[in-house]
Design an enzyme around this catalytic site. Sequence first.
Site, PDB file in Angstrom:
ATOM      1  N   SER A 281     -10.832 -51.993 -12.306  1.00 56.64           N
ATOM      2  CA  SER A 281      -9.222 -51.702 -11.698  1.00 56.64           C
ATOM      3  C   SER A 281      -9.382 -50.199 -11.551  1.00 56.64           C
ATOM      4  O   SER A 281      -9.973 -49.673 -11.720  1.00 56.64           O
ATOM      5  CB  SER A 281      -8.120 -51.910 -12.525  1.00 56.64           C
ATOM      6  OG  SER A 281      -7.131 -51.861 -11.999  1.00 56.64           O
ATOM      7  N   ASP A 282      -8.639 -50.252  -9.888  1.00 60.79           N
ATOM      8  CA  ASP A 282      -8.276 -48.679  -9.394  1.00 60.79           C
ATOM      9  C   ASP A 282      -7.351 -48.596  -8.135  1.00 60.79           C
ATOM     10  O   ASP A 282      -6.761 -49.665  -7.886  1.00 60.79           O
ATOM     11  CB  ASP A 282      -9.786 -48.344  -8.678  1.00 60.79           C
ATOM     12  CG  ASP A 282     -10.253 -46.906  -7.825  1.00 60.79           C
ATOM     13  OD1 ASP A 282     -10.235 -45.689  -8.866  1.00 60.79           O
ATOM     14  OD2 ASP A 282      -9.911 -46.421  -7.282  1.00 60.79           O
ATOM     15  N   GLN A 283      -6.831 -47.486  -8.688  1.00 66.80           N
ATOM     16  CA  GLN A 283      -5.365 -47.382  -7.930  1.00 66.80           C
ATOM     17  C   GLN A 283      -5.639 -46.032  -6.681  1.00 66.80           C
ATOM     18  O   GLN A 283      -6.341 -44.717  -6.910  1.00 66.80           O
ATOM     19  CB  GLN A 283      -4.435 -46.937  -8.739  1.00 66.80           C
ATOM     20  CG  GLN A 283      -2.790 -47.004  -7.877  1.00 66.80           C
ATOM     21  CD  GLN A 283      -1.888 -46.903  -8.671  1.00 66.80           C
ATOM     22  OE1 GLN A 283      -1.856 -45.961  -8.908  1.00 66.80           O
ATOM     23  NE2 GLN A 283      -1.073 -47.758  -8.623  1.00 66.80           N
TER      24      GLN A 283
END
Length: 191
Positions: free
Chosen positions: A67-69
């Site tokens: 996951s990355d934001q």
Amino acid sequence: MNLVLASTSAYRKILLERLQLPFDTDRPETDEAPLAGERPAATAERLACEKARAVAARWPDALIIGSDQVAYLDDEIFGKPGTEERAIAQLQRMRGRTVVFHTALALLNTRSGHIQVEGVPTHVRFRDLSDAEIQRYVARERPLDCAGSAKSEGLGIALLEAMRGDDPTALIGLPLIALSRMLRAEGVALP
């Protein structure tokens, strides 16, 4: 199959614990810099995939979560500030504005090589914050390790005027609604 969170983020770990599934964590070694000309949403999705793939060799029979934001406003990316000064500058730039937090999720099945990828945007409108409010917030919460310098799960909620998105956990860093859907597609029984 093992379930592996390709992250050392305490926030993502706490969120994943909500699903009550046993899982391991593993540190992905990835360069989080955006590529030249890359759109912010594409950056987050690429990095989510890279994080999952970065640990795949160590987990030959697993479902790996990456996951990355990326937070952005007018195509300007706001990453993890790292320092109080940069956190203050980010919040000053975002005050009174709507910022998009694009959280990307990847689920890699290392047995089959199949990867599912989904982006979950959250539109966050910041109040018209005073410099004093920003400085007090940064001193109290020290949001140096989160994109956009605001932790909505903590005191950062007081900085906001409104949020719009499909999954409240996406803003914290791991969209559990999308993840649940992906896990079910891989045969994981939820709940």
